[in-house]
Design an enzyme around this catalytic site. Structure first.
Site, short mmCIF file in Angstrom:
data_model
loop_
_atom_site.label_atom_id
_atom_site.label_comp_id
_atom_site.label_asym_id
_atom_site.label_seq_id
_atom_site.Cartn_x
_atom_site.Cartn_y
_atom_site.Cartn_z
N HIS A 277 0.83 -1.21 0.00
CA HIS A 277 0.00 0.00 0.00
C HIS A 277 0.86 1.25 0.00
CE1 HIS A 277 -3.20 2.77 0.81
NE2 HIS A 277 -2.74 3.07 2.01
N SER A 278 0.49 2.23 -0.82
CA SER A 278 1.11 3.55 -0.82
C SER A 278 2.63 3.45 -1.00
CB SER A 278 0.73 4.27 0.47
OG SER A 278 1.17 5.59 0.48
N TYR A 279 3.40 3.92 -0.01
CA TYR A 279 4.85 3.89 -0.12
C TYR A 279 5.39 2.46 -0.14
CZ TYR A 279 9.53 5.89 0.23
OH TYR A 279 10.82 6.27 -0.05
N THR A 305 -1.94 -0.79 -3.92
CA THR A 305 -3.10 0.08 -3.69
C THR A 305 -2.62 1.50 -3.44
OG1 THR A 305 -3.15 -0.46 -1.32
CG2 THR A 305 -4.55 -1.77 -2.78
#
Length: 421
Positions: A277-279, A305
């Site tokens: 997720h993200s980073y 995501t």
């Protein structure tokens, strides 16, 4: 009036400066009448008078009400510090749940750490390294979240199922997956500076002596004013700390590579699946850059995501981009219906709508030759649970994907249907 004064000569400029100083002092004096309470907070949920109910919702013990951020009006800094203190307690609480409810074991990093050096840790299932079939690896985003969390805000304001990885871990174990939970934001420990260290940091400078003397003179002349403003900005002088970085785990990217080298690559699983997720997506892409051949050989599919990776900035090669198109998918926040293709200018993995808001999804898909893979998500509205479902997928990825803004702002989990031949 201020504009008129600024157009005049030296006398007017002096008046302008004096007027600004007077106005600011009057404003600050008024604000400072509201003394900030001590930055001392409980170290348990019960001390905060909160508890997680049977639905996993954080509620006040006496009133049953949700968490209130503005506990004291007009004291935003104090309220923020209180929120952060509660967040640290919740982090430890989630760690306990990973061990008691998910039956994961805590593993210290580095693996050869000495007693005195800074340490981090990850969590893994008992069969994470021995499961011959499949292994799931979870990587959260950046910020304050730690192992087992997707978003602290959701844990506090919604419930544990919304903001933690626990539902995904439980379902993965139920479906026969080994599980490894990374902890990419645990990069250093903070220790209080000694008086000698504080003095050294203020004295250390590469500037010429003459320039440093002039600067010291200016600082002495303005010390009274600076102290006045500092009293308002930081009425309670907080301790000065220094960061001691954890060996080989000083950043999310380093952490991902370290865990790969010492655990994931050593696992017996024929198929490894990532959810990033993200980073966490950026960290996975960096892992691919550094360990391309190994990752291609062992990783079957990756669900991203709202990933913030960027194939141009990270200088991702053509072979990796081609692999990502076949084996990765990035679900992003979008008002489009779920799984609708979302355009992007970056030539890597497919980028599709998560159905308004994205959330880390438990994703796994593979084919015998890894040529026909697809990751499919469906929104979970009622149970907020992630389910691994085995389906046959006969379409390959063809859509482009791209960079999306960060960060930690999902609103609900998503369910994954995993394609297994």
């Amino acid at each position: 009036m201020m504009a008129q004064l600024q157009q005049g000569g030296p006398d007017e400029k002096e008046k302008t400066t004096a007027l600004k100083d007077l106005l600011s002092r009057i404003d600050l004096d008024e604000l400072m009448k509201k003394d900030e309470p001590p930055l001392e907070f409980p170290d348990t949920l019960e001390g905060f008078e909160y508890i997680f109910n049977e639905k996993g919702q954080l509620r006040h013990i006496k009133t049953g009400e949700p968490f209130v951020f503005n506990y004291r009006e007009d004291l935003h800094r104090w309220n923020q510090k209180r929120y952060e203190a509660l967040g640290e307690i919740i982090t430890k609480y989630v760690y306990e749940l990973l061990q008691t409810e998910c039956h994961l074991k805590k593993v210290t990093l580095p693996v050869d750490a000495t007693e005195s050096e800074p340490k981090s840790f990850i969590f893994m299932s008992e069969d994470a390294l021995t499961n011959p079939d499949k292994l799931l690896v979870l990587i959260h985003g950046n910020g304050v979240v730690r192992a087992g969390q997707w978003a602290r805000r959701l844990i506090i304001n919604e419930d544990l199922d919304s903001g933690t990885q626990i539902p995904y871990i439980k379902k993965a174990i139920e479906e026969g997956y080994g599980v490894i939970v990374l902890n990419p934001n645990e990069n250093y420990i903070e220790v209080e500076k000694t008086k000698a260290q504080v003095q050294l940091s203020s004295d250390s400078s590469d500037e010429p002596a003459e320039k440093r003397e002039r600067k010291d003179k200016i600082q002495k002349e303005t010390k009274k004013r600076r102290d006045f403003y500092e009293k308002y900005r930081n009425p309670q002088k907080e301790k000065e700390t220094m960061q001691m970085y954890i060996r080989d785990n000083g950043s999310p990217e380093e952490h991902a590579i370290y865990v790969w080298d010492h655990f994931i690559s050593q696992s017996a699983a024929e198929n490894v699946f990532f959810v990033a997720h993200s980073y966490g997506g950026l960290a996975f892409v960096e892992l691919m850059i550094q360990r391309e051949a190994e990752v291609k050989n062992k990783v079957t599919a990756v669900a991203l995501t709202d990933s913030v990776h960027n194939v141009w900035h990270q200088e991702v090669g053509k072979s990796i981009r081609e692999w990502m198109r076949e084996n990765c998918c990035n679900w992003v926040s979008s008002s489009e219906p779920l799984d609708t293709s979302v355009e992007s200018m970056l030539p890597d993995c497919p980028r599709v709508s998560a159905g308004i808001c994205s959330f880390p999804c438990l994703s796994a898909s593979r084919g015998k030759e890894r040529s026909c893979t697809n990751l499919k998500l469906t929104t979970v509205n009622s149970s907020r649970m992630c389910h691994l479902q085995q389906t046959t997928i006969q379409t390959a990825f063809t859509q482009p994907s791209g960079l999306v803004p960060p960060d930690d702002k999902p609103s609900h989990p998503l369910e994954v249907q995993s394609a297994m031949n």
